[in-house]
Design an enzyme around this catalytic site. Structure first.
Site, mmCIF file in Angstrom:
data_model
loop_
_atom_site.group_PDB
_atom_site.id
_atom_site.type_symbol
_atom_site.label_atom_id
_atom_site.label_comp_id
_atom_site.label_asym_id
_atom_site.label_seq_id
_atom_site.Cartn_x
_atom_site.Cartn_y
_atom_site.Cartn_z
ATOM 1 N N ASP A 1 -77.634 -104.173 71.545
ATOM 2 C CA ASP A 1 -77.753 -105.602 71.986
ATOM 3 C C ASP A 1 -76.825 -105.676 73.335
ATOM 4 O OD1 ASP A 1 -77.444 -108.342 72.663
ATOM 5 O OD2 ASP A 1 -76.236 -108.738 70.734
ATOM 6 N N TRP B 1 -70.591 -110.406 67.073
ATOM 7 C CA TRP B 1 -72.233 -110.230 67.193
ATOM 8 C C TRP B 1 -72.768 -108.989 66.564
ATOM 9 C CZ3 TRP B 1 -75.562 -113.842 68.431
ATOM 10 C CH2 TRP B 1 -74.968 -114.971 69.036
ATOM 11 N N LYS C 1 -77.236 -115.386 79.099
ATOM 12 C CA LYS C 1 -76.018 -115.087 79.838
ATOM 13 C C LYS C 1 -75.846 -114.591 81.146
ATOM 14 C CE LYS C 1 -74.601 -114.662 74.846
ATOM 15 N NZ LYS C 1 -73.698 -115.808 74.873
#
Lengths: 392, 392
Positions: free
Chosen positions: A194, A118, A218
């Site tokens: 993040d 990511w 999530k």
């Protein structure tokens, strides 16, 4: 219809990485609200995003997040459509723009720490969009299994707007446990994190961050909405003409932070149903004792699972070699390749669902987000023990 | 819980402009699916966007749209997060990029027809982002109450990539009833239409369009997802390096059409619950006879409402002066200012909800999208008659 179907379900033992499990009681309440919301004649998905009840949903969600994360007055909370990908794209435009605003049009650098897929995607996107990217660490050679101490990272130059980290790498299962202090991070360089896959799982000192953002799907909601927590001093942007004269590309208007914030996250149509779910999830966390309580449970869950896996070191392998950085949310492990299908088959038979690893890395992954109960993890631990005993 | 609450509701008479009314049966099915979806142990919002059931939701929705709109093989259907605003931003990048690809790096112009607030916002955004915008008509001086014939529009130069129109202006209630033919539109200039507030309300010859797009939250779903129908020849893009060398700004990766299409609308996490609702709405339309059937009902609805309003020309005023262009979806009207509050109060007492006009134009607006029944409109007609009789 209601005579056949029901809003009940057996409590799932579900370890999917995202979109992920949500509390059944939240989904039930959301299901009723989808048909008819409070005093309205219609459901929560059918009302104007600028109506009073919709504004209250937005405001309540913000207020819950402020309470849960103890967000100081120096920071603003807002929401935008999208997930991690729209998040990391919009952040680079806005923070480089803001840096220019504060530095007479100077174009700052963007520093990225690559600790998994990511953060890598984020850095690639900033480069792709034409910004000046500095990779200060890349743990590819460590197979993303460890994070070297900040003292070994490339030093950050002072003309850098921000350092970007992915606090928890969902695919690789590696999570920061400390953040760079002034020893590493020069004054004025903002920390951007993040937290898409670990927000609200642990106490965070928000004051240390320039921006925290998190896709909801999530740990805390359904897909479609992203939370942003931003230091107020980082909001302001140059005018469009100034940006053009500096040579900084303009962000699409729906992702222009000052515009979104000035319109209380409803410049364009906020997906109010997704926000409502976020409100219900955060309200439930507050009722249940807040971050302290959920963090204790999350830590217990990951502790017993890693302990079980570590009991069979020649059978289960943990790709995150440094135990300190093993994720509390995404427990990644492998086992002999020829037994993978059997592991999935037998776990599924025991109703332990969603254990297959990400297609890019293979192996197994148990995502044990907030909504996954300690009881579910205990069942998984039992299976992990049993499978190793029978097959090692 | 289920002993107190229920998934039933009295059929609303709801005229909100968006997010807007949806069929109760669709919401009920979606509510059950939110808790437990088909054979899964969890709900539709909790499964991976790359899992088989999620892919089937995406494919079924596409297939329903292809059937309903008779979309030819020359065109591709895909979905992205966002609504109209992300739509009009992403279109200018992608179509100017594609034009450059087909024309040796040449930067094409973007022509905009301004017939209300949404087309105006679209043109402003394209200008803001630094593209070369040509306004070919602006009906501001007509108070957005009419659309002059194409013969009176500014001629479009051949170096133009596309002509952008907003097929139905939600705020101003004006809707195209014909589209520019080769008399006006030079060969090779593509027609782009925002159909956010009238998609699936009428038969459309898709082959005539380069791009049709529509935010879901007005006529066909909840907020968070936008439908795109694009001519396949318009998908391809130059490489990022080529774009940079041409001086064309790059679109954020989540809105890069070839990337989204190559990943079947799941490059980033598609809001699968929003897509599922779209699937249910389109399936229901197909069951009920498709576009032909719904178009007949929609035309009947707007006909009886405009007729009622027109019976009292000194009391109700229709800002769209040319009857031909009055929207079948958003019926905008005014009445004496001092009676506005009374109109809202008395209509609300009769459970006719959501009639207040957009804050930017005032007056009244009855949005009579597909999900608003003929019966609801008849009740509104009755009230319109009664209110005029009592107050004129």
């Amino acid at each position: 219809m209601s005579s056949i179907k029901s809003l009940d379900r057996e409590e799932p033992n579900y370890f999917g990485a995202g979109p992920a499990l949500l509390p059944t009681s939240v989904l039930q309440e959301a299901a009723y609200d989808l048909i008819k919301y409070e005093q309205s004649t219609v459901g929560i998905g059918e009302i104007s995003h600028r109506s009073k009840p919709a504004i209250k949903v937005i405001d309540d969600t913000k207020s819950n997040l402020i309470k849960l994360l103890d967000i100081p007055d120096t920071h603003e909370v807002f929401f935008m459509q999208g997930g991690g990908t729209t998040g990391f794209s919009s952040i680079v435009y806005n923070l480089i723009g803001n840096y220019a605003k504060r530095n007479n049009g100077k174009i700052g650098k963007a520093a990225y720490a690559i600790t998994g897929s990511w953060s890598k995607k984020s850095a690639q996107e900033a480069q792709r969009l034409g910004f000046n990217v500095d990779i200060v660490v890349d743990t590819k050679d460590l197979k993303y299994g460890d994070i070297p101490p900040y003292s070994q990272w490339k030093s950050i130059s002072k003309d850098t707007a921000y350092l970007y980290v992915c606090d928890n790498e969902t695919v690789h299962g590696i999570e920061y446990k400390d953040i760079p202090t002034s020893d590493y991070l020069p004054e004025g360089v903002e920390l951007v994190a993040d937290m898409s896959s670990n927000i609200l799982s642990k106490k965070v000192d928000v004051s240390k961050y320039g921006v925290i953002f998190a896709g909801a799907q999530k740990n805390i909601g359904i897909a479609g909405l992203t939370i942003y927590i931003i230091k107020k001093s980082l909001i302001e942007q140059p005018t469009d003409d100034e940006l053009k004269s500096y040579g900084i590309p303009l962000v699409p208007i729906a992702f222009h932070f000052p515009t979104v914030i000035a319109n209380n996250s409803a410049y364009n149509t906020i997906p109010i149903f997704a926000c409502h779910i976020l409100k219900l999830v955060t309200a439930k966390l507050l009722e249940n004792g807040g971050i302290k309580q959920i963090q204790a449970i999350d830590e217990e869950k990951s502790k017993i699972l890693y302990e079980a896996l570590s009991k069979y070191p020649t059978f289960y392998h943990l790709p995150v070699t440094n135990p300190k950085y093993r994720s509390n949310m995404n427990v990644v492990f492998t086992l002999p390749k020829e037994l993978e299908d059997k592991f999935i088959k037998e776990s599924t038979e025991k109703n332990l669902i969603g254990l297959k690893g990400h297609r890019s890395v293979g192996g197994m992954r148990a995502s044990i987000y907030n909504a996954v109960s300690l009881d579910s993890v205990k069942k998984l631990v039992e299976f992990v023990n049993e499978f190793a005993t029978n097959n090692a």
